[in-house]
Scaffold this motif. Sequence first.
Motif, PDB file in Angstrom:
ATOM      1  N   PHE A   7      -6.990 -36.679 -13.170  1.00  0.00           N
ATOM      2  CA  PHE A   7      -6.345 -37.945 -13.505  1.00  0.00           C
ATOM      3  C   PHE A   7      -5.437 -38.420 -12.374  1.00  0.00           C
ATOM      4  CE2 PHE A   7      -2.845 -40.431 -15.397  1.00  0.00           C
ATOM      5  CZ  PHE A   7      -3.591 -41.489 -15.886  1.00  0.00           C
ATOM      6  N   ASN A   8      -4.659 -37.503 -11.795  1.00  0.00           N
ATOM      7  CA  ASN A   8      -3.661 -37.952 -10.821  1.00  0.00           C
ATOM      8  C   ASN A   8      -3.504 -37.046  -9.606  1.00  0.00           C
ATOM      9  OD1 ASN A   8      -2.438 -35.801 -12.041  1.00  0.00           O
ATOM     10  ND2 ASN A   8      -0.564 -36.871 -12.595  1.00  0.00           N
ATOM     11  N   GLU A  48      -6.245 -42.463 -12.173  1.00  0.00           N
ATOM     12  CA  GLU A  48      -5.183 -43.246 -12.800  1.00  0.00           C
ATOM     13  C   GLU A  48      -5.085 -44.620 -12.133  1.00  0.00           C
ATOM     14  OE1 GLU A  48      -1.187 -41.774 -12.305  1.00  0.00           O
ATOM     15  OE2 GLU A  48      -1.580 -41.140 -10.262  1.00  0.00           O
TER      16      GLU A  48
END
Length: 142
Positions: free
Chosen positions: A98-99, A108
């Motif tokens: 995600f990040n 993200e």
Amino acid sequence: EYKHRFDIKKSNFDGFYTYFASNGFSYGSSWKNWRELATFAFKSSLLFVPSIGPGYADTRIRPWNGKNTANRREGGYYEAGWRAAVNIKPKMVSITSFNEWGEGTQIEPAVNMVTHNYTYQDYGDLGSEMYLQISHQWAKKV
């Protein structure tokens, strides 16, 4: 590697996932091996979870690892990974990550940002939430 499947079974794990976001980085992360791994998992009553990512670029952290760089191709690489995963009909898919900006695997929302002597890139004309939208569309097919 091929031999690890026996280690997994012998160790009494419930299943396994591939983790790396770069196709070809390891035996398990190679999309061409997923059907074989899924078949092994099914026959062994294990869960197999393929992991996909939007690309991979970690040479800021690991300068020697350029051979595993996977260009995002404006979402094309991510779509290809989803397609390869969905094609084997998994119960779930893992997204790496995600990040994780350091490895270039983030999905993200993104905006351009300059820190020190590095520029973090946004997703251009495709929009800041493009990868979340792609994830949403493909997750419905799992």
